[in-house]
Motif scaffolding. Structure first.
Motif, PDB file in Angstrom:
ATOM      1  N   ARG A   1      61.390  24.675  -1.478  1.00 30.94           N
ATOM      2  CA  ARG A   1      61.056  26.213  -1.715  1.00 30.94           C
ATOM      3  C   ARG A   1      59.617  26.116  -0.250  1.00 30.94           C
ATOM      4  NH1 ARG A   1      61.450  28.127  -6.922  1.00 30.94           N
ATOM      5  NH2 ARG A   1      61.981  26.035  -7.382  1.00 30.94           N
ATOM      6  N   VAL A   2      59.547  27.246   0.201  1.00 34.67           N
ATOM      7  CA  VAL A   2      58.118  27.551   1.406  1.00 34.67           C
ATOM      8  C   VAL A   2      58.132  29.069   1.288  1.00 34.67           C
ATOM      9  CG1 VAL A   2      57.350  27.238   4.251  1.00 34.67           C
ATOM     10  CG2 VAL A   2      59.874  26.216   3.080  1.00 34.67           C
ATOM     11  N   ASP A   3      56.465  28.997   1.474  1.00 39.76           N
ATOM     12  CA  ASP A   3      56.186  30.839   1.217  1.00 39.76           C
ATOM     13  C   ASP A   3      55.856  30.863   2.733  1.00 39.76           C
ATOM     14  OD1 ASP A   3      55.261  33.153   0.332  1.00 39.76           O
ATOM     15  OD2 ASP A   3      53.375  32.413  -0.572  1.00 39.76           O
TER      16      ASP A   3
ATOM     17  N   ALA B   1      53.363  27.157   7.089  1.00 45.56           N
ATOM     18  CA  ALA B   1      54.391  27.338   5.218  1.00 45.56           C
ATOM     19  C   ALA B   1      52.772  26.920   4.251  1.00 45.56           C
ATOM     20  CB  ALA B   1      54.539  25.992   5.625  1.00 45.56           C
ATOM     21  N   LYS B   2      52.907  28.356   3.898  1.00 40.73           N
ATOM     22  CA  LYS B   2      51.053  28.572   3.062  1.00 40.73           C
ATOM     23  C   LYS B   2      51.654  27.151   1.849  1.00 40.73           C
ATOM     24  CE  LYS B   2      50.344  32.713   2.456  1.00 40.73           C
ATOM     25  NZ  LYS B   2      50.321  33.726   2.315  1.00 40.73           N
ATOM     26  N   GLN B   3      52.561  26.954   1.632  1.00 39.44           N
ATOM     27  CA  GLN B   3      52.324  26.126   0.061  1.00 39.44           C
ATOM     28  C   GLN B   3      54.210  25.989  -0.138  1.00 39.44           C
ATOM     29  OE1 GLN B   3      51.402  28.470  -3.406  1.00 39.44           O
ATOM     30  NE2 GLN B   3      52.878  27.089  -4.617  1.00 39.44           N
ATOM     31  N   VAL B   4      54.194  24.836  -0.232  1.00 44.64           N
ATOM     32  CA  VAL B   4      55.585  24.185  -0.257  1.00 44.64           C
ATOM     33  C   VAL B   4      55.833  23.436  -1.125  1.00 44.64           C
ATOM     34  CG1 VAL B   4      57.509  22.392   1.598  1.00 44.64           C
ATOM     35  CG2 VAL B   4      55.743  23.463   2.571  1.00 44.64           C
ATOM     36  N   THR B   5      57.203  23.588  -1.731  1.00 40.95           N
ATOM     37  CA  THR B   5      57.586  22.923  -3.034  1.00 40.95           C
ATOM     38  C   THR B   5      58.953  22.188  -2.111  1.00 40.95           C
ATOM     39  OG1 THR B   5      57.065  24.468  -4.768  1.00 40.95           O
ATOM     40  CG2 THR B   5      58.587  22.821  -5.297  1.00 40.95           C
ATOM     41  N   LEU B   6      58.657  20.885  -2.593  1.00 34.56           N
ATOM     42  CA  LEU B   6      59.696  19.626  -2.548  1.00 34.56           C
ATOM     43  C   LEU B   6      60.218  18.887  -3.534  1.00 34.56           C
ATOM     44  CD1 LEU B   6      57.662  17.881   0.755  1.00 34.56           C
ATOM     45  CD2 LEU B   6      59.667  19.495   1.035  1.00 34.56           C
ATOM     46  N   ASP B   7      61.445  18.819  -3.695  1.00 39.54           N
ATOM     47  CA  ASP B   7      62.302  17.942  -3.798  1.00 39.54           C
ATOM     48  C   ASP B   7      62.132  16.166  -3.664  1.00 39.54           C
ATOM     49  OD1 ASP B   7      63.817  17.104  -6.254  1.00 39.54           O
ATOM     50  OD2 ASP B   7      65.531  18.162  -5.434  1.00 39.54           O
ATOM     51  N   GLY B   8      61.116  15.982  -4.003  1.00 37.67           N
ATOM     52  CA  GLY B   8      61.043  14.673  -3.208  1.00 37.67           C
ATOM     53  C   GLY B   8      60.793  14.813  -2.286  1.00 37.67           C
ATOM     54  N   PRO B   9      60.862  13.302  -2.051  1.00 30.38           N
ATOM     55  CA  PRO B   9      59.986  12.816  -0.123  1.00 30.38           C
ATOM     56  C   PRO B   9      61.450  12.630   1.186  1.00 30.38           C
ATOM     57  CG  PRO B   9      59.367  10.826  -1.625  1.00 30.38           C
ATOM     58  CD  PRO B   9      60.434  11.881  -2.780  1.00 30.38           C
ATOM     59  N   LYS B  10      63.306  12.712  -0.009  1.00 31.82           N
ATOM     60  CA  LYS B  10      63.838  12.900   0.862  1.00 31.82           C
ATOM     61  C   LYS B  10      64.187  14.588   1.302  1.00 31.82           C
ATOM     62  CE  LYS B  10      66.593   9.471  -1.475  1.00 31.82           C
ATOM     63  NZ  LYS B  10      68.338   8.502  -2.592  1.00 31.82           N
ATOM     64  N   ALA B  11      63.472  15.706   0.664  1.00 29.89           N
ATOM     65  CA  ALA B  11      63.872  16.796   1.142  1.00 29.89           C
ATOM     66  C   ALA B  11      62.547  16.959   2.730  1.00 29.89           C
ATOM     67  CB  ALA B  11      62.949  17.393   0.082  1.00 29.89           C
TER      68      ALA B  11
ATOM     69  N   ARG C   1      49.485  24.021   1.919  1.00 29.95           N
ATOM     70  CA  ARG C   1      49.598  23.111   0.437  1.00 29.95           C
ATOM     71  C   ARG C   1      50.999  22.574   0.404  1.00 29.95           C
ATOM     72  NH1 ARG C   1      47.453  27.743   0.059  1.00 29.95           N
ATOM     73  NH2 ARG C   1      49.013  28.793  -1.571  1.00 29.95           N
ATOM     74  N   VAL C   2      50.650  21.537  -0.102  1.00 29.73           N
ATOM     75  CA  VAL C   2      52.206  20.886  -0.570  1.00 29.73           C
ATOM     76  C   VAL C   2      52.416  20.363  -1.888  1.00 29.73           C
ATOM     77  CG1 VAL C   2      54.520  19.011   0.138  1.00 29.73           C
ATOM     78  CG2 VAL C   2      53.127  20.217   1.573  1.00 29.73           C
ATOM     79  N   ASP C   3      53.026  20.459  -3.252  1.00 28.07           N
ATOM     80  CA  ASP C   3      52.787  20.524  -4.682  1.00 28.07           C
ATOM     81  C   ASP C   3      52.501  19.378  -4.529  1.00 28.07           C
ATOM     82  OD1 ASP C   3      55.573  19.458  -4.227  1.00 28.07           O
ATOM     83  OD2 ASP C   3      55.636  20.541  -5.589  1.00 28.07           O
ATOM     84  N   THR C   4      53.584  17.785  -3.959  1.00 28.04           N
ATOM     85  CA  THR C   4      52.922  17.268  -4.021  1.00 28.04           C
ATOM     86  C   THR C   4      52.375  16.466  -2.696  1.00 28.04           C
ATOM     87  OG1 THR C   4      55.479  16.417  -4.753  1.00 28.04           O
ATOM     88  CG2 THR C   4      54.220  14.670  -4.074  1.00 28.04           C
ATOM     89  N   PRO C   5      51.209  16.451  -2.743  1.00 27.65           N
ATOM     90  CA  PRO C   5      49.899  16.609  -1.778  1.00 27.65           C
ATOM     91  C   PRO C   5      50.365  15.457  -0.969  1.00 27.65           C
ATOM     92  CG  PRO C   5      48.883  16.453  -3.290  1.00 27.65           C
ATOM     93  CD  PRO C   5      50.217  16.838  -4.340  1.00 27.65           C
TER      94      PRO C   5
END
Length: 390
Positions: A325-327, A337-347, A371-375
């Motif tokens: 998801r991306v804010d 992309a103020k804040q990004v959540t990724l379902d792992g590197p493949k995303a 910001r990315v949830d996995t820096p």
């Protein structure tokens, strides 16, 4: 209600793919029918005041068709009386041919004993008279939308015209600068559709069938939620709606499917895109969790310090899965992309692709990842995004 015997047993994966195809995300879209085809296919497109990249009713056809022009989207909805705005899942744009099938809701509003706003004597008739002689008009042109700056403090004319809209005497024929443009239904709705002749059962049978076809497969609660019906209303008509009972692995509840959706397995190209939180693919949280294993909550109305994913976090669809998801935000011609959540590197490639296409669509020439949830994935995402926008 007695649960009928399932006519088919679906795996969770089959149900997910059926839902994606029904919502227009598998297979090449029919570009000849364009935005109007998307509206008829979905049956309802939700409106919302929030505009980050664009408003939600623009994001919905974009998610399926790609970078269709935003003016093209608005014209497709409103020109030639192709649609009307009414209360469905929420405030929604609806195909004009469905006007007769909302007669049950108009009757319900006319019989409603209590309202949140008082209606001053004589104002309703005055608004109708003014629309007849001067319309189409905004609430401001009818005498003012609000008495004070408070959003809820409506003027008498605003109360009257909104009441007339719910009764079906007035129609919202367009949104202009987010203001509703009102006109008399007798002028805006084609003569062959301008009636309340269908009884409640006929209306509900149609809407339940439409919801089932738009969902592909759904539980009683899914189907009821699509046009905000009551569960007992669904129960009363589902046997005659054209939908068939099925069971779905892991759902734990009876389900119904569009029989046409069961005839051939879903095949074709998957769309990679950002989704509005108000998109009908994901607008119901319990269904989204059940189908995608993805929990999503709109945080625009959550205090800033309590937000987890951001103000208007948009899920990313890729390969038929929700992969992050991306804010988003815009600063000039830069997509942020103020804040990004990724379902792992493949995303990373999929999220970069979705962001790059969205940036181009809203006329941004650059992008920035904050910001990315996995820096450790922030730099790979930023590099891939820069390459795509290159």
């Amino acid at each position: 209600m007695t649960t009928p015997r399932p006519l088919a047993d679906l795996s969770a994966d089959e149900a997910r793919r059926i839902a994606l195809r029904a919502q227009g995300f598998i297979g090449a879209p029919d570009r000849r029918s364009g935005v109007r085809g998307i509206l008829r296919h979905l049956g309802a497109i939700q409106l919302d005041t929030i505009s980050v990249l664009a408003r939600s009713h623009e994001l919905v056809p974009y998610a399926r068709l790609g970078a269709v022009g935003r003016r093209t989207v608005e014209d497709a909805y409103w020109q030639d009386t192709h649609s009307f705005e009414y209360w469905s899942h929420a405030a929604c744009i609806l195909p004009i041919e469905e006007w007769p099938h909302f007669a049950f809701r108009r009757r319900s509003y006319r019989n409603r004993p209590h309202w949140n706003h008082d209606l001053p004597d004589g104002v309703y008739d005055q608004v109708i008279k003014q629309l007849r002689s001067e319309g189409p008009l905004t609430a401001t042109e009818l005498g003012g939308a609000k008495k004070t700056n408070d959003w809820w403090d409506w003027s008498g004319s605003k109360v009257a015209v909104e009441r007339a809209l719910m009764y079906g005497e007035v129609v919202c024929v367009e949104r202009r600068g987010w203001k509703r443009i009102y006109d008399l239904a007798e002028r805006a709705v084609p003569d062959d559709l301008l009636h309340d002749e269908l009884d409640d059962t006929e209306c509900l049978r149609r809407l339940v069938g439409l919801a089932g076809r738009s969902l592909g497969v759904g539980t009683r609660a899914d189907i009821a939620d699509y046009h905000r019906l009551k569960g007992e209303q669904v129960d009363a008509v589902i046997a005659e709606s054209g939908l068939v009972p099925v069971s779905v692995e892991g759902w734990g509840k009876p389900a119904w499917a569009d029989p046409a959706a069961l005839e051939t397995p879903p095949r074709g190209r998957h769309r990679t895109t950002l989704l509005s939180p108000f998109d009908s693919l994901i607008w119901e949280r319990a269904r989204t969790e059940r189908i995608f294993g993805f929990t999503h909550r709109l945080e625009a109305y959550v205090p800033k310090q309590k937000r987890i994913h951001g103000y208007f976090a948009m899920p990313v669809l890729a390969g038929g899965r929700l992969v992050g998801r991306v804010d988003p935000a815009r600063e000039g011609r830069t997509l942020v992309a103020k804040q990004v959540t990724l379902d792992g590197p493949k995303a990373v490639p999929a999220v970069a692709q979705a962001l790059a296409e969205a940036a181009t669509w809203v006329d941004c020439t650059d992008a920035r990842v904050e910001r990315v949830d996995t820096p450790e994935l922030r730099e790979p995402l930023a590099q891939e995004l820069a390459r795509l926008l290159g």
